[in-house]
Design an enzyme around this catalytic site. Structure first.
Site, PDB file in Angstrom:
ATOM      1  N   HIS A 163     -11.580  11.110   1.100  1.00 37.46           N
ATOM      2  CA  HIS A 163     -11.663  10.318  -0.141  1.00 37.46           C
ATOM      3  C   HIS A 163     -12.353  11.131  -1.234  1.00 37.46           C
ATOM      4  CE1 HIS A 163     -11.920   6.671   2.762  1.00 37.46           C
ATOM      5  NE2 HIS A 163     -10.730   6.608   2.183  1.00 37.46           N
ATOM      6  N   ARG A 174      -1.775  11.212   3.337  1.00 39.41           N
ATOM      7  CA  ARG A 174      -2.184  12.229   4.313  1.00 39.41           C
ATOM      8  C   ARG A 174      -0.994  12.749   5.103  1.00 39.41           C
ATOM      9  NH1 ARG A 174      -6.432   8.150   6.781  1.00 39.41           N
ATOM     10  NH2 ARG A 174      -4.559   6.950   6.393  1.00 39.41           N
ATOM     11  N   SER A 221     -11.266   6.472   7.841  1.00 43.27           N
ATOM     12  CA  SER A 221     -12.553   5.778   8.048  1.00 43.27           C
ATOM     13  C   SER A 221     -12.603   5.203   9.464  1.00 43.27           C
ATOM     14  CB  SER A 221     -12.706   4.652   7.032  1.00 43.27           C
ATOM     15  OG  SER A 221     -12.670   5.159   5.735  1.00 43.27           O
ATOM     16  N   LYS A 257     -11.198  -8.209   6.753  1.00 44.34           N
ATOM     17  CA  LYS A 257     -11.046  -6.926   7.457  1.00 44.34           C
ATOM     18  C   LYS A 257     -12.237  -6.631   8.370  1.00 44.34           C
ATOM     19  CE  LYS A 257      -7.857  -4.007   4.868  1.00 44.34           C
ATOM     20  NZ  LYS A 257      -7.685  -2.668   4.308  1.00 44.34           N
TER      21      LYS A 257
HETATM   22  O1  PNS Z   1      -8.084   1.661   1.773  1.00 45.96           O
HETATM   23  P1  PNS Z   1      -6.966   0.680   1.963  1.00 45.96           P
HETATM   24  O2  PNS Z   1      -7.415  -0.427   2.867  1.00 45.96           O
HETATM   25  O3  PNS Z   1      -5.695   1.337   2.410  1.00 45.96           O
HETATM   26  O4  PNS Z   1      -6.657   0.024   0.497  1.00 45.96           O
HETATM   27  C1  PNS Z   1      -5.679  -0.975   0.359  1.00 45.96           C
HETATM   28  C2  PNS Z   1      -5.749  -1.607  -1.041  1.00 45.96           C
HETATM   29  C3  PNS Z   1      -7.153  -2.089  -1.338  1.00 45.96           C
HETATM   30  C4  PNS Z   1      -5.364  -0.566  -2.066  1.00 45.96           C
HETATM   31  C5  PNS Z   1      -4.730  -2.793  -1.092  1.00 45.96           C
HETATM   32  O5  PNS Z   1      -4.961  -3.633   0.003  1.00 45.96           O
HETATM   33  C6  PNS Z   1      -4.818  -3.618  -2.369  1.00 45.96           C
HETATM   34  O6  PNS Z   1      -4.553  -3.141  -3.434  1.00 45.96           O
HETATM   35  N1  PNS Z   1      -5.230  -4.882  -2.246  1.00 45.96           N
HETATM   36  C7  PNS Z   1      -5.433  -5.768  -3.389  1.00 45.96           C
HETATM   37  C8  PNS Z   1      -4.497  -6.975  -3.375  1.00 45.96           C
HETATM   38  C9  PNS Z   1      -3.192  -6.640  -4.059  1.00 45.96           C
HETATM   39  O7  PNS Z   1      -3.138  -6.287  -5.213  1.00 45.96           O
HETATM   40  N2  PNS Z   1      -2.096  -6.749  -3.292  1.00 45.96           N
HETATM   41  C10 PNS Z   1      -0.774  -6.434  -3.770  1.00 45.96           C
HETATM   42  C11 PNS Z   1      -0.551  -4.930  -3.771  1.00 45.96           C
HETATM   43  S1  PNS Z   1       0.874  -4.565  -2.908  1.00 45.96           S
END
Ligand code: PNS
Length: 214
Positions: A66, A139, A177, A90
């Site tokens: 990150h 990645r 993570s 989560k």
């Molecule tokens: O680190 P992660 O868990 O892969 O991040 C995922 C994240 C936070 C980017 C994604 O879950 C997100 O944007 N959630 C917010 C809700 C949202 O906007 N959902 C619609 C997007 S498809």
């Protein structure tokens, strides 16, 4: 008399024009112009004076993968906001506040990087900052399918917000993570995979959990 003038590979009748990059800069100063045809393609606003990007994620906890993306992103965008999703479903190891503290410590050296959190839709959070970019790292090919779905859904919700993908540094392309937490919990070394402040926090959390379990 009108003569042809060759500038930087372009032949222009009449007076000379500057290099192509100058012409692009002028083009960008113009407001958004509707496309001259009908169809589903949106007429998007032109490049803003300052490009603000959101780098969203769980960051439970932040890894060197990150951090590498943050460093590189801070050189591309005028402002980069690293935003943690508030999602207790989560069952994170660290609270949002703890993750924000760790993030703040590691991005301290980058004046254009800021830390925040959000709930609700990511694109709405981006709009609140007038951000036009969502930054995500890829990645391996296994990341691609989920990232594609998210990027297309986010584009459907707000076409003016563009998802930009950066390839992870190969040195960190295997880190997540989840794996860091698993390896550390089982007594393996995570040296060089997370910033030292994160390793110290993980050690503290592990001993707390061990005391609770004892
Ligand atoms: O680190 P992660 O868990 O892969 O991040 C995922 C994240 C936070 C980017 C994604 O879950 C997100 O944007 N959630 C917010 C809700 C949202 O906007 N959902 C619609 C997007 S498809």
């Amino acid at each position: 008399m009108i003569r042809s003038v060759r500038t930087h590979g372009f032949i222009v009748k009449g007076k000379p024009v500057g290099p192509r990059s100058h012409r692009d800069a002028n083009d960008l100063a113009r407001p958004c112009i509707p496309l001259p045809f009908s169809g589903r393609i949106e007429a998007l606003p032109l490049k803003p004076a300052k490009v603000i990007a959101i780098y969203p994620g769980s960051f439970d906890p932040i890894t060197n993968g990150h951090l590498d993306l943050i460093q590189r992103g801070s050189r591309l965008f005028d402002r980069l906001i690293v935003s943690i999703l508030r999602n207790e479903n989560k069952r994170p190891l660290f609270s949002v506040e703890e993750r924000m503290e760790m993030l703040r410590e590691v991005v301290n050296d980058y004046p254009n990087v800021q830390v925040d959190s959000f709930d609700g839709l990511l694109v709405d959070h981006a709009a609140a900052y007038s951000a036009t970019v969502l930054l995500r790292g890829i990645r391996a090919i296994s990341d691609y399918e989920f990232e594609l779905q998210m990027a297309l859904m986010n584009r459907r919700l707000r076409p003016e917000v563009e998802t930009v993908f950066m390839m992870s540094n190969e040195a960190y392309s295997f880190i997540s993570s989840r794996l860091v937490k698993e390896v550390f919990g089982l007594g393996g070394s995570i040296n060089g995979l997370v910033p030292p402040v994160v390793e110290a926090r993980l050690r503290g959390r592990l001993s707390q959990l061990q005391t609770k379990g004892a």
